[in-house]
Scaffold this active site. Structure first.
Site, short mmCIF file in Angstrom:
data_model
loop_
_atom_site.label_atom_id
_atom_site.label_comp_id
_atom_site.label_asym_id
_atom_site.label_seq_id
_atom_site.Cartn_x
_atom_site.Cartn_y
_atom_site.Cartn_z
N CYS A 115 59.54 43.16 -40.20
CA CYS A 115 59.71 44.56 -39.81
C CYS A 115 58.88 44.95 -38.59
O CYS A 115 59.14 45.98 -37.97
CB CYS A 115 59.36 45.48 -40.98
SG CYS A 115 60.52 45.36 -42.36
N HIS A 254 58.04 52.36 -37.73
CA HIS A 254 59.10 51.59 -38.38
C HIS A 254 59.59 52.37 -39.59
O HIS A 254 58.80 52.90 -40.38
CB HIS A 254 58.55 50.23 -38.82
CG HIS A 254 59.37 49.57 -39.89
ND1 HIS A 254 60.72 49.32 -39.74
CD2 HIS A 254 59.03 49.14 -41.13
CE1 HIS A 254 61.17 48.76 -40.85
NE2 HIS A 254 60.18 48.64 -41.71
N ASN A 284 66.64 51.16 -43.72
CA ASN A 284 65.63 50.24 -43.20
C ASN A 284 66.30 48.95 -42.75
O ASN A 284 66.67 48.11 -43.56
CB ASN A 284 64.59 49.95 -44.30
CG ASN A 284 63.49 49.02 -43.83
OD1 ASN A 284 63.58 48.38 -42.79
ND2 ASN A 284 62.43 48.92 -44.63
#
Length: 327
Positions: A115, A254, A284
């Site tokens: 991520c 993020h 996500n």
């Protein structure tokens, strides 16, 4: 080409697969109460790739959009960095294929940073652009819908498919570009988020089914560590850049989970700082969330010149980082 005294985000691009999966579909399938996912994640929908799409099929249109937006010829690009955890194949890397399909002949390499992959790729892109004076195309893309356990609410509620891209280019203004970068890692939490099968530790065995599914083994520990690492690295990035939260034009974290972001914002005193993100609509998509949000903001006519942007990320491994960027 301008002097490499400064750097700018010269172009943005993104791609979202056509299929939209709503919370209602997942909640009905898993027997969850209506509203369960939104209350715990801040996500209302996400996009899934079609069965015929591979990772490169998402990355290419995002990269092409960024190049067109930047007004650059393919011969001007000096490097392509592809941040992904779901490449077309384990070998070869996917970046050379993406470069070929875009008409690029420059260097091209995958960045496996989970991520926080885009943030790490952006730091490397800034270094290359300053060293060579050449623009760098950074693409982040993932197809996570094929790596989740369809019966596991903790991963199925969160993860999605998307691609985002940014062109990092030299500019004449020395005040533009990265103001500070903070990167960190802790391999002690290596297996808290894991796709176990398919690597050299647990290779695929001939004659047995491949189960390359994502496992989140301790969600509470991951949550707490994500908050801690995003908050501390962001505070350090601000300190190194000589900035305070009120100096920021935007915070671009993020898009992990709405509750994580709220806690990080509280720790940093970012309650009044505009937050860029597409978590509610797009979920996500790991490394892709930051460039996706930047590109969507730009496509909607939004500007990024009203103050520095703070980028924050945390990912499996575990790895994390923060960057202050003046565009």
């Amino acid at each position: 080409m301008p002097s490499a005294d400064g750097l700018c985000w010269a172009g943005f691009g993104h791609y979202l697969p056509e299929r939209v999966v709503t919370n209602a579909e997942i909640e009905a399938d898993l027997g969850l109460a209506p509203g369960w996912i939104l209350a715990r994640t801040g996500i209302s929908a996400r996009h899934y790739a079609s069965p015929g799409q591979a990772l490169s099929d998402l990355a290419v249109p995002a990269g092409a959009m960024a190049l067109q937006n930047a007004g650059l010829e393919v011969r001007e690009i000096g490097l392509l960095l592809l941040a992904t955890s779901t490449p077309d194949h384990l070998l070869p890397p996917t970046a050379p294929l993406v470069a070929h399909r875009l008409g690029l002949s420059c260097g091209a390499v995958d960045i496996a940073g989970a991520c926080s992959g885009f943030l790490h790729a952006l730091a490397l892109a800034a270094g290359h652009a300053r060293l060579t004076g050449q623009p760098v195309l950074v693409i982040a893309a993932n197809i996570l819908s094929r790596r989740i356990d369809p019966k596991d609410a903790s991963t199925r509620a969160l993860f999605a498919d998307a691609a985002g891209a940014v062109v990092v280019a030299p500019c004449a203004d020395p005040g533009r570009g990265p103001l500070s970068v903070v990167l960190g890692s802790d391999g002690g939490l290596y297996d808290e988020i894991l796709i176990e099968r398919g690597g050299s530790r647990t290779p695929d065995v001939p004659g047995t089914p491949i189960e390359a599914r994502m496992q989140m083994r301790n969600g509470r520990a991951v949550f707490a560590r994500a908050v801690e690492c995003m908050a501390t690295s962001s505070a350090e990035a601000l300190r190194r850049a000589g900035l305070h939260p009120y100096d920021l034009g935007f915070w671009m974290p993020h898009q992990a989970n709405g509750r994580i972001l709220d806690q990080v914002a509280g720790r940093l005193g970012l309650g009044n700082t505009p937050r860029l993100g597409t978590l509610s609509l797009h979920g996500n998509s790991s490394a892709a969330t930051i460039p996706l949000a930047l590109s969507c903001h730009h496509a909607e006519g939004g500007l990024l010149d009203n103050g520095p942007v703070l980028l924050s990320a945390f990912g499996a491994g575990t790895i994390w980082g923060a960057m202050a960027w003046q565009n």
